[in-house]
Every structure is written in structure tokens, then in C-alpha cells.
Design a protein around this motif. Structure first.
Motif, PDB file in Angstrom:
ATOM      1  N   GLU A 136       0.890  -1.181   0.089  1.00 31.47           N
ATOM      2  CA  GLU A 136       0.050   0.070  -0.026  1.00 31.47           C
ATOM      3  C   GLU A 136       0.759   1.298  -0.056  1.00 31.47           C
ATOM      4  OE1 GLU A 136      -3.446   0.509  -0.484  1.00 31.47           O
ATOM      5  OE2 GLU A 136      -3.305  -1.421  -0.786  1.00 31.47           O
ATOM      6  N   ASN A 137       1.837   1.174   0.820  1.00 29.26           N
ATOM      7  CA  ASN A 137       2.784   2.486   0.909  1.00 29.26           C
ATOM      8  C   ASN A 137       3.496   2.566  -0.438  1.00 29.26           C
ATOM      9  OD1 ASN A 137       4.899   4.288   1.495  1.00 29.26           O
ATOM     10  ND2 ASN A 137       4.856   3.448   3.624  1.00 29.26           N
ATOM     11  N   LEU A 138       4.157   1.644  -1.060  1.00 24.08           N
ATOM     12  CA  LEU A 138       4.626   1.787  -2.440  1.00 24.08           C
ATOM     13  C   LEU A 138       3.612   2.061  -3.462  1.00 24.08           C
ATOM     14  CD1 LEU A 138       7.369  -1.403  -2.543  1.00 24.08           C
ATOM     15  CD2 LEU A 138       7.598   1.323  -2.223  1.00 24.08           C
ATOM     16  N   LYS A 139       2.592   1.619  -3.352  1.00 19.98           N
ATOM     17  CA  LYS A 139       1.521   1.948  -4.320  1.00 19.98           C
ATOM     18  C   LYS A 139       1.231   3.293  -4.257  1.00 19.98           C
ATOM     19  CE  LYS A 139      -2.991   1.067  -4.195  1.00 19.98           C
ATOM     20  NZ  LYS A 139      -4.203   0.366  -4.125  1.00 19.98           N
ATOM     21  N   LEU A 174      10.831   3.051  -7.212  1.00 22.78           N
ATOM     22  CA  LEU A 174      10.152   2.079  -6.076  1.00 22.78           C
ATOM     23  C   LEU A 174      11.163   1.384  -5.563  1.00 22.78           C
ATOM     24  CD1 LEU A 174       6.881   1.141  -7.896  1.00 22.78           C
ATOM     25  CD2 LEU A 174       7.198   2.837  -6.087  1.00 22.78           C
ATOM     26  N   ARG A 175      12.047   0.855  -6.011  1.00 18.44           N
ATOM     27  CA  ARG A 175      13.392   0.246  -5.152  1.00 18.44           C
ATOM     28  C   ARG A 175      14.096   1.065  -4.268  1.00 18.44           C
ATOM     29  NH1 ARG A 175      15.691  -2.813 -10.344  1.00 18.44           N
ATOM     30  NH2 ARG A 175      14.645  -4.568 -10.412  1.00 18.44           N
ATOM     31  N   ILE A 218       6.379  -4.860  -6.198  1.00 24.35           N
ATOM     32  CA  ILE A 218       6.997  -4.005  -7.089  1.00 24.35           C
ATOM     33  C   ILE A 218       6.666  -4.220  -8.550  1.00 24.35           C
ATOM     34  CG2 ILE A 218       8.844  -2.667  -8.354  1.00 24.35           C
ATOM     35  CD1 ILE A 218      10.509  -2.713  -5.731  1.00 24.35           C
ATOM     36  N   SER A 219       6.800  -5.377  -8.849  1.00 28.66           N
ATOM     37  CA  SER A 219       6.140  -5.978 -10.554  1.00 28.66           C
ATOM     38  C   SER A 219       4.584  -5.614 -10.431  1.00 28.66           C
ATOM     39  CB  SER A 219       6.841  -7.235 -10.659  1.00 28.66           C
ATOM     40  OG  SER A 219       6.260  -8.292 -10.093  1.00 28.66           O
TER      41      SER A 219
END
Length: 191
Positions: free
Chosen positions: A10-13, A34-35, A56-57
Motif C-alpha cells: 500500500e505504501n509503495l502503491k 520504487l526500489r 514492485i512488479s
């Protein structure tokens, strides 16, 4: 997916959505962003971990499905923009490859550019010469003698060739001397 992975997802999205809304980007660039964000969140270089790579993918695939990132659109828009700015087709090709755009997208973008303009390098060289003040766009008031003019022509040829333009395009710009209208009419005939 574990609870910590759901939070991470959720945080990365959310970060990816924010980033895409702020910057026009490619899928490869967003993956790298994102990395880096993952390293900042977790404090360790966990981006090579199988579960985080999968997260990530997944985010990238969802964003592609929703057309939030589209490498073909990116390549088309950048190719037109860079051409208007004065970048040669060779320079555009190099820049798109640096962005790690797939070759099929690059070829399509360049073919679309060549379908729109008969000779995109002529258009770009005109813009480049105008922006850099070379060739017919040079201020000729301070020149003295043929030696200086010859030196300036060589310098202009070098600048154009360094920008990725072929000899015929360089010669076309340099030989126009003070005839900007002639250059412009040639370009308009190409449209």
C-alpha cells in the motif's frame, strides 16, 4: 501476502501514484524509484528479495493496466518534444535508449515522427541552429574578414555534427548563411 507485505504494498502503491501524477515517467524508471523508496522505508537493500520484487512488479502491472504508465506514449511524446527542441533523430534514439525504453516502442515513435514530418532532422537542425545562434542565426555584426567567417562555419559544423546531424543537414544549415526565409520555406514544404 503477510500483513507487513500488505502495508509495504500500500505504501509503495501510494508513492507510485503520487510520483506518476507529478512526473512523466517510464516503467523502468518507476521501478528504480520504487526500489529506492523501498530502501528508504525498510532501511535495508531488500529490493532484490523475491517477495519485494513481486510487490514492485504487481504495482507496475496494475499501473500499466490502468494506463498510468505507458512507455509507447512516453516515447512518442518525448520524440516529438525533443525534435521540436532541436535534437536529431540519432540523439532522440540515444536518449530513449538511456531511459531503457523497449526498442519496439522507440522504432514506432521514430516512424511516427518521420510520418508526421518528411525530414525530422531538418526541422530539428533549424531549431537547434536558432537556439544556439549558429549558421544564419549568428549575429554577424562583430565578424571581421573571411578568415573569421571560415572559422565560424567550421565551429558551427562541429556543433551540428556533435548534436547528431549528418553532413548534408549540417551543410544545408551552414550554406544558408543569412537566408533564414529559404530555410523556413524548405521546412514548410516538408510538412
Amino acid at each position: 501476502m503477510s500483513n507487513s507485505n500488505k502495508i509495504l504494498y500500500e505504501n509503495l502503491k501510494q508513492y507510485a501514484i503520487w510520483y506518476v501524477n507529478k512526473y512523466f515517467t517510464t516503467s523502468e524508471n518507476l521501478k528504480n524509484i520504487l526500489r529506492k523508496r523501498l530502501v528508504k522505508i525498510t532501511g535495508s537493500n531488500d529490493s532484490q528479495n523475491e517477495s519485494t520484487a513481486k510487490i514492485i512488479s504487481e504495482i507496475l502491472e496494475k499501473m500499466k493496466d490502468q494506463n498510468l504508465i505507458n512507455d509507447q506514449n512516453y516515447a512518442n511524446i518525448k520524440a516529438r518534444s525533443w525534435n521540436r527542441r532541436g535534437n536529431s533523430v540519432r540523439m532522440i534514439l540515444t536518449n530513449l535508449r538511456k531511459k531503457k525504453i523497449d526498442n519496439t516502442y522507440i522504432k514506432k515513435a521514430l516512424s511516427d515522427l518521420e510520418n508526421t514530418l518528411k525530414n525530422p532532422d531538418k526541422h530539428a537542425s533549424f531549431a537547434f541552429a536558432k537556439r544556439r545562434g549558429i549558421g544564419p542565426f549568428r549575429n554577424h555584426n562583430h565578424q571581421s574578414g573571411k578568415e573569421n567567417l571560415s572559422k565560424m562555419k567550421k565551429k558551427d559544423m562541429f556543433a551540428l555534427s556533435q548534436a547528431g546531424f549528418g553532413y548534408d543537414i549540417c551543410k544545408w544549415i551552414i550554406e544558408a548563411e543569412n537566408d533564414i526565409e529559404k530555410l523556413q520555406s524548405t521546412i514548410e514544404d516538408d510538412l
